[in-house]
Motif scaffolding. Structure first.
Motif, short mmCIF file in Angstrom:
data_model
loop_
_atom_site.label_atom_id
_atom_site.label_comp_id
_atom_site.label_asym_id
_atom_site.label_seq_id
_atom_site.Cartn_x
_atom_site.Cartn_y
_atom_site.Cartn_z
N THR A 95 32.98 -8.36 -2.26
CA THR A 95 31.88 -7.44 -2.58
C THR A 95 31.28 -6.88 -1.30
O THR A 95 31.19 -7.57 -0.30
CB THR A 95 30.79 -8.18 -3.38
OG1 THR A 95 31.38 -8.74 -4.54
CG2 THR A 95 29.67 -7.23 -3.78
N LEU A 117 28.06 -5.38 0.84
CA LEU A 117 26.61 -5.53 0.88
C LEU A 117 26.01 -4.17 1.22
O LEU A 117 26.05 -3.72 2.36
CB LEU A 117 26.22 -6.57 1.93
CG LEU A 117 24.72 -6.90 2.03
CD1 LEU A 117 24.22 -7.52 0.74
CD2 LEU A 117 24.45 -7.83 3.19
N GLY A 140 16.32 -11.47 1.74
CA GLY A 140 17.75 -11.32 1.51
C GLY A 140 18.16 -11.09 0.08
O GLY A 140 19.27 -10.63 -0.19
N ASP A 141 17.28 -11.41 -0.90
CA ASP A 141 17.63 -11.13 -2.30
C ASP A 141 16.93 -9.89 -2.83
O ASP A 141 17.03 -9.57 -4.02
CB ASP A 141 17.27 -12.33 -3.19
CG ASP A 141 15.80 -12.70 -3.10
OD1 ASP A 141 15.04 -11.97 -2.42
OD2 ASP A 141 15.41 -13.71 -3.71
N TRP A 142 16.20 -9.18 -1.96
CA TRP A 142 15.49 -7.93 -2.27
C TRP A 142 14.35 -8.10 -3.28
O TRP A 142 13.64 -7.15 -3.57
CB TRP A 142 16.41 -6.82 -2.81
CG TRP A 142 17.79 -6.71 -2.30
CD1 TRP A 142 18.89 -6.44 -3.03
CD2 TRP A 142 18.26 -6.81 -0.95
NE1 TRP A 142 20.01 -6.39 -2.25
CE2 TRP A 142 19.65 -6.62 -0.95
CE3 TRP A 142 17.64 -7.07 0.27
CZ2 TRP A 142 20.42 -6.66 0.20
CZ3 TRP A 142 18.41 -7.12 1.41
CH2 TRP A 142 19.77 -6.91 1.36
N ARG A 171 20.70 -3.33 -5.02
CA ARG A 171 22.06 -3.79 -4.71
C ARG A 171 23.03 -2.96 -5.53
O ARG A 171 22.74 -2.54 -6.64
CB ARG A 171 22.22 -5.27 -5.08
CG ARG A 171 21.34 -6.20 -4.30
CD ARG A 171 21.89 -7.62 -4.36
NE ARG A 171 22.34 -8.02 -5.69
CZ ARG A 171 21.53 -8.51 -6.62
NH1 ARG A 171 20.25 -8.63 -6.38
NH2 ARG A 171 22.01 -8.86 -7.79
N ARG A 177 26.94 -9.41 -7.31
CA ARG A 177 26.95 -10.61 -6.47
C ARG A 177 27.02 -10.22 -5.01
O ARG A 177 27.26 -9.07 -4.68
CB ARG A 177 28.13 -11.51 -6.86
CG ARG A 177 29.49 -10.89 -6.64
CD ARG A 177 30.60 -11.77 -7.20
NE ARG A 177 31.91 -11.18 -6.97
CZ ARG A 177 32.63 -11.37 -5.89
NH1 ARG A 177 32.15 -12.10 -4.90
NH2 ARG A 177 33.82 -10.83 -5.77
N PHE A 178 26.81 -11.19 -4.17
CA PHE A 178 26.82 -10.94 -2.73
C PHE A 178 28.21 -11.23 -2.16
O PHE A 178 28.98 -12.02 -2.72
CB PHE A 178 25.79 -11.85 -2.04
CG PHE A 178 24.38 -11.58 -2.46
CD1 PHE A 178 23.70 -10.48 -1.97
CD2 PHE A 178 23.73 -12.42 -3.34
CE1 PHE A 178 22.40 -10.22 -2.34
CE2 PHE A 178 22.42 -12.18 -3.72
CZ PHE A 178 21.75 -11.07 -3.23
N TYR A 181 28.01 -13.57 3.22
CA TYR A 181 26.57 -13.39 3.29
C TYR A 181 25.81 -14.56 2.64
O TYR A 181 24.96 -15.19 3.28
CB TYR A 181 26.19 -12.07 2.61
CG TYR A 181 24.70 -11.80 2.56
CD1 TYR A 181 24.00 -11.50 3.72
CD2 TYR A 181 24.01 -11.83 1.35
CE1 TYR A 181 22.64 -11.24 3.69
CE2 TYR A 181 22.65 -11.57 1.30
CZ TYR A 181 21.98 -11.28 2.47
OH TYR A 181 20.62 -11.04 2.43
N ALA A 196 20.59 -16.52 -0.84
CA ALA A 196 20.15 -15.19 -0.43
C ALA A 196 18.64 -15.14 -0.26
O ALA A 196 18.12 -14.46 0.63
CB ALA A 196 20.61 -14.15 -1.43
#
Length: 457
Positions: A4, A6, A124-126, A148, A152-153, A157, A164
């Protein structure tokens, strides 16, 4: 199956950036410790450790005069509590930057002039950006949307949402690193001085707002192209920035580039509960700034080897840079002669205790340096040696061309004339001058040889 990507989008009034964060190159994370106040200005800070990695991001939606590349600094914390405390701390640091850059007249925070490169701090997870709608970024805009583009990340990451959430990102427009090189010429490279004017003004703006950077060194100064396509220097990395009121106990700094009195405070703090005065923290910035400027004028390794070499003695008193007298002596050795006397005098100010005066202006110091470089002292006698021996050169040419000759004869007569005139000069001057002139006059034979080739054709 491909990993995925980022990707996240920042949208503010008048600007948009859609950033694809690239996987960091293989490297061990850098462990960094932070003294984070539990509450703003709490005298008893919390200690937070984070693993830091560096990477870049590509802007997939570049606007006119936008930034195609961005720098990304990733912090990974062990616990959610550490991440929340570090997030609050880093946001406050970037607010310091925003305040200083506004003082320089940066109408659009995405574009210079800057004293310090602006930074956006993200969880990191917004999720923190989604709570409460618009989020005020440290670029001075309101984020309308952060999203996003995948469920998923990427594997490099974070393995899951919990990891996250313990991750923070510091995102900033990409600026160019400076390649600090050795310089062997006696003359300082004074054309670099004007590139420091904006940085100096930004530093003064930080100090007027009770903020000290605390970690100014060559690695934390980069190059940026401003509106008129000229080059300016800017500061990066405000992790160590600190408010000077109330006086702090535990400033972070790089020992090699630290001001002598700050080194003494740090050494004594192990045994005594001492707070660092604002003047010492401002001096720390001005001292580091001066060392960076001298790295451009005289060479990176000269600064490290002569001014910052660690001799014997207590911290803060064992380097040439810790003494005004010894620092001036090194400046005289590096930039000798009357020509640079005024420049050396102004440079020497940065190694005296006057830089602890809160009102001492860094921008004013750079302006005095520029004036001293543009109106240097009277050149020493050695700069007029070419004129002193002009008649000797004429004599060599006259004797070499007294008779019509072949090309070979011209070279032979020219060589004899050069040797004879060099002997006359040698009797008239000191041995040191003789060597210089003999080399110069002998060089005429090269010209004669070239002439001989032309005549012989």
């Amino acid at each position: 199956m491909p990993d995925t990507e980022l990707v996240f989008t920042l949208i503010g009034p008048g600007w948009t950036a859609r950033l694809l964060v690239e996987e960091p190159p293989p490297a061990e994370p850098k462990r960094v410790g932070f003294a984070v106040p539990a509450v703003d200005d709490d005298p008893a800070p919390l200690h937070v450790d984070a693993d830091v990695v560096f990477t870049t991001a590509r802007n997939l939606q570049v606007e006119p005069r936008g930034w195609p590349r961005w720098h990304v600094k990733i912090y990974r914390c062990a616990t959610q509590g550490d991440a929340d405390n570090l997030l609050r701390f880093l946001i406050r640091q970037t607010e310091f930057v925003q305040r200083a850059n506004r003082a320089l007249g940066a109408g659009n925070p995405m574009r210079p002039p800057w004293g310090v490169v602006p930074v956006q701090i993200l969880r990191g997870d917004w999720l923190s950006q989604a709570v409460g709608g618009a989020y005020p970024t440290q670029l001075g805009e309101e984020v309308r949307e952060m999203k996003r583009t995948a469920a998923r990340f990427p594997s490099w990451y974070a393995p899951d949402m919990l990891a996250a959430a313990r991750t923070l990102l510091a995102v900033s427009p990409y600026v160019d690193e400076i390649e600090w090189v050795d310089r062997y010429h006696e003359d300082p490279v004074t054309e670099h001085l004007r590139r420091f004017t904006g940085l100096a003004a930004g530093l003064d703006a930080m100090h007027r707002n009770d903020i000290a950077h605390c970690d100014i060194k060559p690695a934390n100064v980069c190059r940026v192209t401003v509106a008129d396509d000229s080059t300016a220097y800017v500061l990066i990395d405000v992790d160590a920035a600190i408010r000077v009121t109330p006086p702090p106990r535990f400033p972070r700094f790089t020992p090699t580039y630290s001001y002598g009195n700050l080194r003494r405070f740090a050494a004594e703090a192990r045994h005594h509960d001492r707070k660092v005065p604002a003047g010492v923290l401002y001096a720390q910035d001005r001292f580091g700034f001066a060392l960076v400027l001298l790295s451009a004028l005289g060479g990176y390794h000269w600064v490290r080897g002569s001014l910052l070499y660690e001799g014997s003695g207590p911290p803060g008193r064992n380097r040439n840079a810790d003494s005004h007298h010894l620092a001036v002596r090194e400046l005289e050795s590096r930039f000798p002669g009357e020509r640079w006397e005024r420049l050396r005098a102004v440079l020497g100010e940065a190694f005296s205790q006057q830089i602890e005066d809160p009102e001492w202006p860094t921008a004013g110091w750079v302006a005095r340096l520029i004036a001293a470089a543009e109106t240097p002292g009277e050149p020493g006698p050695h700069t007029d040696r070419g004129q002193e021996y002009t008649e000797d050169v004429r004599q060599v040419w006259r004797r070499a061309r007294e008779h019509t000759q072949t090309g070979v004869e011209l070279v032979e007569d020219g060589y004899r004339a050069a040797v004879a005139q060099a002997q006359i000069v040698a009797r008239r001057t000191a041995r040191r001058i003789m060597t210089t002139v003999a080399l110069a006059i002998t060089g005429i034979t090269v010209v004669l040889a070239f002439g001989a080739v032309v005549l012989g054709k």
